[in-house]
Scaffold this motif. Sequence first.
Motif, PDB file in Angstrom:
ATOM      1  N   LYS A  90      25.818  19.747   6.399  1.00 29.54           N
ATOM      2  CA  LYS A  90      25.663  19.795   7.895  1.00 29.54           C
ATOM      3  C   LYS A  90      25.863  18.216   8.061  1.00 29.54           C
ATOM      4  O   LYS A  90      25.437  17.450   7.462  1.00 29.54           O
ATOM      5  N   PRO A  91      26.822  17.760   9.097  1.00 32.52           N
ATOM      6  CA  PRO A  91      26.789  16.408   9.729  1.00 32.52           C
ATOM      7  C   PRO A  91      25.434  15.745   9.850  1.00 32.52           C
ATOM      8  O   PRO A  91      24.557  16.279  10.212  1.00 32.52           O
ATOM      9  N   GLU A  92      25.230  14.466   9.333  1.00 36.64           N
ATOM     10  CA  GLU A  92      24.387  13.946   9.959  1.00 36.64           C
ATOM     11  C   GLU A  92      24.038  13.540  11.298  1.00 36.64           C
ATOM     12  O   GLU A  92      22.767  13.581  11.669  1.00 36.64           O
ATOM     13  N   GLN A  93      25.036  13.219  12.096  1.00 40.59           N
ATOM     14  CA  GLN A  93      24.931  13.038  13.377  1.00 40.59           C
ATOM     15  C   GLN A  93      25.362  14.316  14.107  1.00 40.59           C
ATOM     16  O   GLN A  93      24.845  15.504  13.818  1.00 40.59           O
ATOM     17  N   LYS A  94      26.207  14.295  15.211  1.00 41.45           N
ATOM     18  CA  LYS A  94      26.537  15.348  15.954  1.00 41.45           C
ATOM     19  C   LYS A  94      27.736  16.049  15.205  1.00 41.45           C
ATOM     20  O   LYS A  94      28.336  15.355  14.452  1.00 41.45           O
ATOM     21  N   GLY A  95      27.761  17.194  15.414  1.00 38.67           N
ATOM     22  CA  GLY A  95      28.979  18.021  14.612  1.00 38.67           C
ATOM     23  C   GLY A  95      28.293  19.514  14.203  1.00 38.67           C
ATOM     24  O   GLY A  95      27.368  19.765  14.426  1.00 38.67           O
ATOM     25  N   PHE A  96      29.420  20.307  13.749  1.00 39.96           N
ATOM     26  CA  PHE A  96      29.211  21.601  13.607  1.00 39.96           C
ATOM     27  C   PHE A  96      29.284  21.785  12.119  1.00 39.96           C
ATOM     28  O   PHE A  96      30.043  21.109  11.414  1.00 39.96           O
ATOM     29  N   PHE A  97      28.362  22.866  11.512  1.00 39.84           N
ATOM     30  CA  PHE A  97      28.358  23.161  10.293  1.00 39.84           C
ATOM     31  C   PHE A  97      28.632  24.654  10.229  1.00 39.84           C
ATOM     32  O   PHE A  97      27.799  25.470  10.621  1.00 39.84           O
TER      33      PHE A  97
END
Length: 259
Positions: free
Chosen positions: A210-217
Motif C-alpha cells: 500500500k502506498p505510504e501517501q496517496k494512492g491505490f492498492f
Amino acid sequence: MAVIIIGVVLLVAAAVGFYFMRRARDELHAMIGAETLPVNQLELLRKASDDVGARGGFRKECEVVGAAHPRPEGVLISELSKTVCVWFRYVVKRRYERVRYRDGRRHVDRGSETVAEHTSWEGYALRDDHSVLIGVDPNGTKPDRPEQVVDRFEPHNPQGPTVFGFQLPNILDNSGTVGYEYKEWVIRPGRRLYILGEVHDKIGPLVIGKPEQKGFFIISTRSEQEVRDSLRTQHRLLAFGIPAAALAAIVCIVLGIVL
C-alpha cells in the motif's frame, strides 16, 4: 411524511453513489497512469536509487503481474477448510430470529451478526513472467475476486457451533439462534495476480504494498483489462443512476412538503 423520508433516503443513496463513482474513476486513472514493470527493471531502478545514496528510500508506484508464491516460511493453511494458500479470509455469522408481540400480533424479525472473522496479514511473493520474485505486503487488504472455498450454513446446535467437526464454546447461546453461516476465501500458490501499488525497499528486498501517501492498492485475481472494464462499467452505471436518484429525491421531498 413517508414520501419525505423516501426522498431523504434517495439523497443519501445518491451521495454514497457519488463517492463510489469518484473512487472508480480515480482507480481507473491510477491504473491507466501506472506502468506494468518486470521485477528485473524494478531492480535496475532500485540500483540507480542506491547509487545516488538513497538506499532504503526507493519508491515506485507501478503494476506487477505474475503467480502467487509462498513466503520463505512456507504456505499458510486456511482456518476453516484447511486449504493450502498464501492468503485467506473467513467470516462466521450467526443468523437469528427475534419474536415481538405488538397489538396482539406476533412479529418475527430476522437478522445476522458477525461472531468471528479474520484476514491473514502474512506477506507472500509474486513470481513474474521472467520467474523473478517480488514480495507482497497485503497489509490486511481484501483482494479482488479471491477463490471462495467455503459457503455453508449449519443449523443451531444447543451445545455450541461447530467448525467442520470442531466444537466451539457456546458463548452466544439463546433461543433466537437459527444457525451459523461460514464463508472462506483463499489465494492459492500459483494463482495469477494483478497488483497495483507502491514498490519499496524499506526492509531490503523489493516489496509491493500500500502506498505510504496517496494512492491505490489493488490485488486482483482478474487481469488488468478485466479490472479496468469492471471499473468503467461501474462508473457508467453510477453516472446514470446518481442524477436519477437525486431527481427522484427532490420530487419526493417537494411532494411531501406540498401534500
